[in-house]
Motif scaffolding. Sequence first.
Motif: not given
Lengths: 303, 238
Positions: B169-170, B174, B181, B184
């Motif tokens: 995810w990040e 992200g 974003k 995050s």
Amino acid sequence: MSTLTIDHVSRWFGNVVAVNDITMTIGPGVTGLLGPNGAGKSTLINMMGGFLAPSTGSVTLDGRPTWRNEEIYQHIGIVPEREAMYDFLTGREFVVANAELHGLGDRAAHRALATVEMEYAQDRKISTYSKGMRQRVKMASALVHDPSLLLLDEPFNGMDPRQRMQLMDLLRRMGDEGRTVLFSSHILEEVEQLASHIEVIVAGRHAASGDFRRIRRLMTDRPHRYLVRSSDDRVLAAALIADPSTSGIEVDLQEGALHIQAIDFPRFTALLPRVAREHGIRLLTVSPSDESLESVFSYLVAA
Amino acid sequence: MYDPTVARLTYRGLLGRRRALILGALPVLLIVISVAVRGFTGADDQVAADVLGGFALATMVPIIGVIAGTGAIGPEIDDGSVVYLLAKPVKRPTIIFTKLIVAVAVTMAFSAVPTFLAGMILNGNGQQIAVAYTVAALVASIAYAALFLLLGTITRHAVVFGLVYALVWEALFGTLVSGAKTLSVQQWSLAVGHKVSGDLVTSDVSLATGTVLLVVVTVAATWFAGQKLRTLTLAGEE
């Protein structure tokens, strides 16, 4: 003096019923919670200790609920069955931490360690302890705040006979001091040596309750089944059925064996070899066919 | 709200075992990379921002957060030793709050401190880049620790979920998907870092949004973890 009241407690996990409508009152003195493995003893003890919510019913200590009530731990000491206990600490550090969490200091920790006679190893890391030493340090952590109720889940598991005797002495002393002590076990001899009062649980149900003599009688008076093979099954069967200690004998031709149901256990065990000798019959196999704990306990459910 | 005994048990558990080695590995890697980059390319503000943003904040901080956050409570729940904390007249939210403080402190120590050192090595804090990313790492440490502490109380597979969040995810979405974003921790903390440094540290969310979301996530995760611990069920061994 504390009384633990379990009132119509059931607990299910999904559609498996682990504890089924149990009602009992545990008062001062030592009580043994007896039952085969998987009977629901741990589930019940977890509910008593406030680590598991009853699905229905209530568990209270002197009227106060044990579930979602952190204050109750001022009065409860718990000795869990699981081994894990901050192995990276020394025994002393562990017990001191437990004392501090109760708002107590080194003195209480020292006293508890003395009670379980673990001072000699208190500065060793717990990871180096034997099973019995761990059990005693767990005990010390549970005693540190001088609780009125002590709950122990299978405390004798894996202990050698000497450690077992020491712990029994300690628990007996706790009971004599007026504490309410409850321990679980699946071994009748353990329970009967220690507990003045016994609660039996089988398959999640409360099967029996009372002093050990009553429970012992229930467990030994049951019919015993034996499988016997001999050099002459029919002659042996005829001679055995003539005695009142047997209530039924089946000649199993396929197995080539006798299935004997005895109702007077001591008399039957003396009778069988005597009859065999008198008739010149060789006994090839004598094996109890239902000595598993499960079947022993199942008689109690019916009783 | 804070219990020194719980704190002692937590940080000894966190730093005593092999976990300390894992915690130390990434910061060491960051320093090694920084020294190498500085040696090859000399002091360059853009390169410094790329290393700190791309590796330190996007990868190292969340992973340290996962290890410290889940490690502050997960192993105790897993092996059952948490029973010694729970069987005490100590409020469960106090236990969570204390563990959060320890997890935040450890995450900061193993992520923000090396981030600052790396920034100094890379370009000597030119354009405040070292300070900006250190501030970002500090605020991110708080949110990550809270998030992963919660994860540690609700699932036995907290480390796996945590790493998936941190890396997939990040680090991936992200940086690629603009919608992701906004949600995050990295972007929120970059918004704070942007305030310190200026245009070399950029974020896709505004400072106000970032700050509010950081606070909301931290408070909500901590509160929920406290509630979760109140009704924690210890599985029997039967």
